[in-house]
Enzyme design. Structure first.
Site, PDB file in Angstrom:
ATOM      1  N   HIS A   1       0.834  -1.202   0.000  1.00  0.00           N
ATOM      2  CA  HIS A   1       0.000   0.000   0.000  1.00  0.00           C
ATOM      3  C   HIS A   1       0.868   1.250   0.000  1.00  0.00           C
ATOM      4  O   HIS A   1       1.925   1.306   0.616  1.00  0.00           O
ATOM      5  CB  HIS A   1      -0.928   0.012   1.219  1.00  0.00           C
ATOM      6  CG  HIS A   1      -2.104   0.927   1.031  1.00  0.00           C
ATOM      7  ND1 HIS A   1      -2.031   2.287   1.260  1.00  0.00           N
ATOM      8  CD2 HIS A   1      -3.377   0.684   0.621  1.00  0.00           C
ATOM      9  CE1 HIS A   1      -3.211   2.828   0.998  1.00  0.00           C
ATOM     10  NE2 HIS A   1      -4.038   1.879   0.615  1.00  0.00           N
ATOM     11  N   HIS A   2       0.369   2.273  -0.702  1.00  0.00           N
ATOM     12  CA  HIS A   2       1.127   3.513  -0.855  1.00  0.00           C
ATOM     13  C   HIS A   2       1.358   4.215   0.475  1.00  0.00           C
ATOM     14  O   HIS A   2       2.288   5.024   0.611  1.00  0.00           O
ATOM     15  CB  HIS A   2       0.396   4.455  -1.824  1.00  0.00           C
ATOM     16  CG  HIS A   2       1.312   5.317  -2.635  1.00  0.00           C
ATOM     17  ND1 HIS A   2       2.489   5.829  -2.148  1.00  0.00           N
ATOM     18  CD2 HIS A   2       1.222   5.757  -3.917  1.00  0.00           C
ATOM     19  CE1 HIS A   2       3.089   6.545  -3.076  1.00  0.00           C
ATOM     20  NE2 HIS A   2       2.344   6.519  -4.160  1.00  0.00           N
ATOM     21  N   CYS A   3       0.530   3.951   1.483  1.00  0.00           N
ATOM     22  CA  CYS A   3       0.744   4.590   2.778  1.00  0.00           C
ATOM     23  C   CYS A   3       1.964   4.020   3.495  1.00  0.00           C
ATOM     24  O   CYS A   3       2.442   4.593   4.473  1.00  0.00           O
ATOM     25  CB  CYS A   3      -0.492   4.461   3.666  1.00  0.00           C
ATOM     26  SG  CYS A   3      -0.801   2.798   4.309  1.00  0.00           S
TER      27      CYS A   3
END
Length: 467
Positions: A134-136
């Site tokens: 995930h980009h987070c």
């Protein structure tokens, strides 16, 4: 217990059913493929180096604070490492179709936000790894560092034995609220008590940023009046089309040396040809049309390599798809990128990103969701270039042959292009909304034609890099 930065929290809040916000890649290796058990044991042995891979995101009640990372007490690596195959002998088309389905599916937001798929059945006894994070958790540059942790530089590298792991106790809801409220008070105080130099430096940074923003207003005004290919933006559905294109790094260097600019300028020019072909095929190409793409820029410093948060900003570049001459397209892109570089030098991008940490968490959550649902027409694409290693990588003694990146789409921007360099190659991974881009192959083939076009121009002209 680590709290997500404002940037990372924004990526987390932006996740939705039709907009999964993970980054990923498809890496192909020489055979024979390893066993599923060997891959699981390898990843378990690497877990102490990437503790975030055993953690999940936990939200603060009522979004009174930004979410935090906590150990997952039910972590099970067999859930995150999957095993599949394509019918033998699987060619590029079969792998792309499989990767498009896998990468288009959402991660389970209640678990650690990553997956690895072992894919067998490729032609020439090759196999692949499809990875999703995930980009987070990571930006592109940090993601490259994580890949190097997972992979080896030596085909005969030895790996440690997986170690036992005990998760830390997860805080209660009351504890999360108390911690968020405490941080909302102490974080500004830490800034104020950091010393006069820090306060003065922050003030100077804001002044220089304001001046740079004022100097950029004419360029923004020009962009606002420029006719963009708005037919490329719109609602995003749950399914994805994924395509790729390949080129040699030497081709871009030759074009840069002969025609001027940077390798990144040449890459954007080749992509411009792809969009030109796409719009021309749709009958939507005008002489003044541009495709505006967001180009993320890392502000990660050398000493921060390996940290797992996002440290990125972005610029907007108008790809001159209406210009028929490739040399003129390169010159137009070069002028824009030079102007962006001057602006970025005057702006303390790191300070601007850090200012997001002072935004009220509830407002941050609501603002991100509202902007994603409303969509936009300002930007038609995302284009990001991630430099990869220039040395061979190995996984369980098998050499990586190629890797294609996957960049998410959201907020009305229905297509993204990730560029990844490895050894002497440069690959393009194109992620598009399924319904909006049935002709995505026209774009990928057009990028390849754009590279050929620039290489042909370079062969006709002596080196011009000094101009």
């Amino acid at each position: 217990m680590d709290r997500l930065s404002a940037t990372d929290a924004g990526f987390y809040y932006a996740e939705s059913e039709d907009a999964p916000l993970h980054v990923g890649s498809v890496a192909v290796f020489e055979g024979p493929p390893p066993s599923y058990g060997d891959l699981v044991r390898l990843l378990l042995s690497k877990m102490p180096l990437v503790p975030r891979y055993r953690q999940r995101v936990r939200r603060v009640p009522l979004d009174l604070g930004r979410p935090v990372w906590v150990d997952d007490p039910h972590f099970q690596i067999l859930y995150h490492v999957r095993h599949t195959a394509v019918p033998r002998p699987g060619g590029p088309e079969q792998l792309r179709n499989l990767a498009g389905r896998v990468l288009g599916q959402r991660l389970d937001m209640a678990k650690p936000l990553w997956e690895v798929w072992l894919v067998e059945g490729l032609e020439d006894d090759r196999w692949a790894i499809i990875s999703k994070v995930h980009h987070c958790m990571v930006d592109g540059i940090a993601g490259t560092d994580l890949m190097q942790v997972m992979f080896d530089l030596d085909p005969d590298a030895e790996h440690g034995t997986p170690r036992d792991w005990t998760p830390q106790r997860s805080p209660s809801g009351v504890g999360l609220v108390a911690g968020a409220l405490t941080e909302s008070v102490t974080a500004p105080l830490r800034q104020l008590t950091a010393g006069p130099a820090a306060v003065t430096g922050g003030a100077k940074g804001l002044v220089s940023s304001a001046r740079a923003a004022a100097s950029a207003l004419p360029a923004l005004a020009r962009q606002a009046l420029t006719p963009t290919a708005r037919t490329l933006t719109g609602p995003i559905g749950p399914h994805r089309r994924w395509a790729w294109a390949d080129a040699e790094f030497a081709e871009f260097k030759a074009a840069r040396t002969a025609l001027g600019g940077t390798v990144n300028d040449v890459v954007l020019t080749a992509i411009t040809r792809g969009f030109r072909d796409l719009l021309k095929g749709r009958g939507a190409l005008g002489a003044d049309t541009v495709v505006r793409t967001m180009v993320p820029i890392s502000v990660r410093q050398e000493g921060e390599r390996g940290s797992l948060d996002n440290r990125v900003t972005a610029v907007f570049v108008d790809l001159p798809v209406g210009v028929p001459d490739a040399r003129e397209r390169l010159a137009a892109i070069r002028r824009q990128m030079d102007e962006h570089k001057r602006t970025m030098q005057a702006v303390d991008a790191r300070s601007i990103i850090a200012m997001g940490d002072f935004m009220a968490p509830t407002m941050l959550a609501l603002g991100v969701r509202a902007s994603m649902q409303a969509g936009q027409t300002w930007c038609q694409a995302v284009t990001t270039n991630v430099p990869g290693p220039r040395v061979p990588l190995y996984l369980l003694g098998r050499r990586m042959v190629s890797a294609h990146p996957y960049v998410p789409i959201a907020g009305g921007t229905r297509i993204s292009i990730g560029i990844f360099s490895y050894l002497n190659s440069m690959t393009f991974g194109i992620n598009a909304d399924f319904d909006a881009f049935p002709d995505v192959d026209v774009l990928s083939e057009g990028i390849r034609r754009g590279v050929d076009e620039l290489v042909a121009l370079a062969a006709e002209q002596p080196a011009a890099a000094a101009r």
